[in-house]
Design a protein around this motif. Structure first.
Motif: not given
Lengths: 364, 364
Positions: A124-150
């Motif tokens: 598993n790889t943990l992607i840091p949230l932005n400073e304001d705790f929002s999600i930057d979707i770019k790292p999830y768009c690589t087709n390189g791994a499964g994704v789980i987002i609440a």
């Protein structure tokens, strides 16, 4: 540690649920339960189901799946039901992820994801949230791994919009994308409308929060037939009958009483929006939560202190001692009365702290 | 098969539970359900628990564990509860077995063991039962692998005695020995008395059979504190709350009403012993079952034929199309009336077969 334990048993760090203390009556704002009871129809349905408890339930839960499918305009083969959505997420990790098909998710999110990855040895790889705790979707768009987002994310309450979810889905044709919508009914946009377009989408929901049935243990997933079949294969290799007769019937009644559902969830949304400005006036940063909880941080009083003072005063909240969020408190939205009590106690605690601070400054 | 499935999902052959047909009313002797309803106290307890369904249940099920512990004169830390005993067995396979600590069990037994071994990639060895379907304990006494034995065994109903169980336990100091006592209350000798002597013993029981609660999904395990802690670690890594509020309270009431339990299980034992001679008179080999089912084979009529003829006549039984037992039928013990109907229909089917056989012989 025991010599009889398997490597798995030794390796894992189990999930720790929010406390359920029995020592006194608390205003319980720590586990995101619904402050209103379930639909009255649930009780009738359970009472009718009592007559046949000696018989096994339907192992496939077909009637409940049909009701959920019909509510969402899906086929029954696109719906899976389980003993709470945690069990479902465990099955999904087993069904779709593996060491060479890793999974990515935010660094701050539901901590059970970490537990599943460890239990089933999934990279598993943990992607840091932005400073304001929002999600930057770019790292999830690589087709390189499964994704789980609440969505909304927990414990922040912040949502992704449908455009962002669609971008993630479209850029992951080879990976399963799980959208964990445990809190979606309190203001976020549900993504189940994408199911017929994206066979890689699994939407997970629960009756614990918005349908007031935490005590009955019912979760469900919606997705393409192939994903649902994968979940069924895992479930039928662990436990043929995860949902008992009462849970199946109670859940059907809860889904069917849509008017009650709409009314109670709107009440909770109203309460949440109503107290946000009061908290900000008191010096809190209040994240823009679309869930049935608020994630708040005070400009002068540490969250750990506030947590303890509130607990002493009879109000339970949740404090996570983890990097980036140790100065935040997660507060479940209770009834209007409960939230008034919470606000008034919090005001007192802050005032008391100010006074003791003033005194110290005075002494210097 | 889907490209989104993990290796695990592709590899497994899920368990297939007994059929639950909805097409008509059957005399249902195919899934070992209890013919009598649960204790009336169960209904009262469930009704009382309805008031708090919006709240999560106790994640550790402490009150139920206390009641089970007290009933068996054990400590609460020696008891684990779960959503049916199948889930519990899955947790136990994960907790105690692994590729380099394999597991052995009989070639003819509960087929879910095979499914767990495959799901969790645990090396397994099947030990053939003796010709008469009894278990030769020698191969289980090598201290070379974990052991799981159903006692009484399923689908034979044949038991091991306590002396034999003790020998297996004593000769496996380094391995967990699971005794699956799903059917123990119908005449076998339970092994939980060995728990304080053998830390490697895990006894698994269920409320589905002898407590008439198949529809409520409650199983439990008894064992040393270290084994129970191992199970808790796995459970808390899969699902914090496997037992809902109604199941917890219903189970407590069922265990507490010991008089009802003793009466109903004795009735089932009496019915079983009562029909054994009638079946033998009709030409059946009847294994010496101490469970709430009989495993029978006729000297002239194939089990597959009898299964189909009985089903057409409205009686469901279970026929396993597997080596060594394809000419046997497993018949659950129902009420006295149900068993009278079963015997009379079976007699008719045999008579009809004889006639058609006589006719054929006559034609030759």
């Amino acid at each position: 540690m025991s010599r009889f334990w398997s490597d798995t048993t030794r390796r894992i760090s189990p999930y720790i649920p929010g406390e359920q203390p029995q020592d006194k009556e608390y205003i319980k704002l720590n586990t995101n339960e619904n402050p209103y009871p379930p639909s009255p129809r649930v009780f009738d349905a359970i009472n009718r189901a009592l007559s046949n408890l000696r018989r096994y339930p339907d192992p496939e839960g077909m009637r409940l799946r049909e009701v959920i499918a019909s509510y969402h305009n899906l086929e029954v083969q696109q719906v899976f039901v389980s003993n709470g959505s945690d069990e479902l997420l465990a099955f999904a990790f087993m069904a779709f992820f593996m060491p060479d098909r890793p999974v990515i998710y935010p660094d701050i999110t539901y901590t059970f994801y970490e537990v599943y990855a460890s239990l089933f040895k999934i990279r598993n790889t943990l992607i840091p949230l932005n400073e304001d705790f929002s999600i930057d979707i770019k790292p999830y768009c690589t087709n390189g791994a499964g994704v789980i987002i609440a969505n909304p994310n927990a414990p922040t309450g912040i949502t992704l919009n449908l455009k962002e979810i669609e971008t993630i889905l479209a850029s992951n044709p080879d990976n399963v994308v799980i959208i964990d919508e445990a809190y979606i009914d309190f203001g976020g946009e549900t993504s189940y409308g994408f199911i017929n377009k994206f066979p890689n989408l699994l939407v997970v929901q629960t009756l614990s929060k918005s349908r007031s049935l935490a005590g009955l243990r019912v979760g469900f997933a919606m997705g393409s037939q192939e994903l649902i079949e994968g979940l069924c294969r895992i479930k039928n290799s662990v436990n043929s009958y995860p949902l008992d007769r009462l849970a199946l019937e109670g859940a059907i009644a809860a889904i069917e009483d849509d008017q009650y559902f709409q009314e109670t969830r709107q009440r909770i949304i109203n309460t949440r929006e109503h107290i946000k400005p009061s908290l900000r006036e008191m010096g809190f940063e209040v994240l823009d939560s679309k869930a049935n909880f608020l994630f708040i941080s005070h400009n002068a009083l540490h969250a750990g202190t506030l947590f303890r003072e509130l607990k002493d005063a009879g109000v339970l909240t949740r404090h996570f001692q983890r990097p980036r969020i140790e100065n935040f408190l997660r507060v479940t939205i209770g009834t209007e009365d409960e939230m008034r009590a919470f606000l008034s106690l919090t005001k007192d605690i802050i005032k008391k702290q100010h006074k003791s601070l003033d005194k110290k400054i005075h002494l210097i």
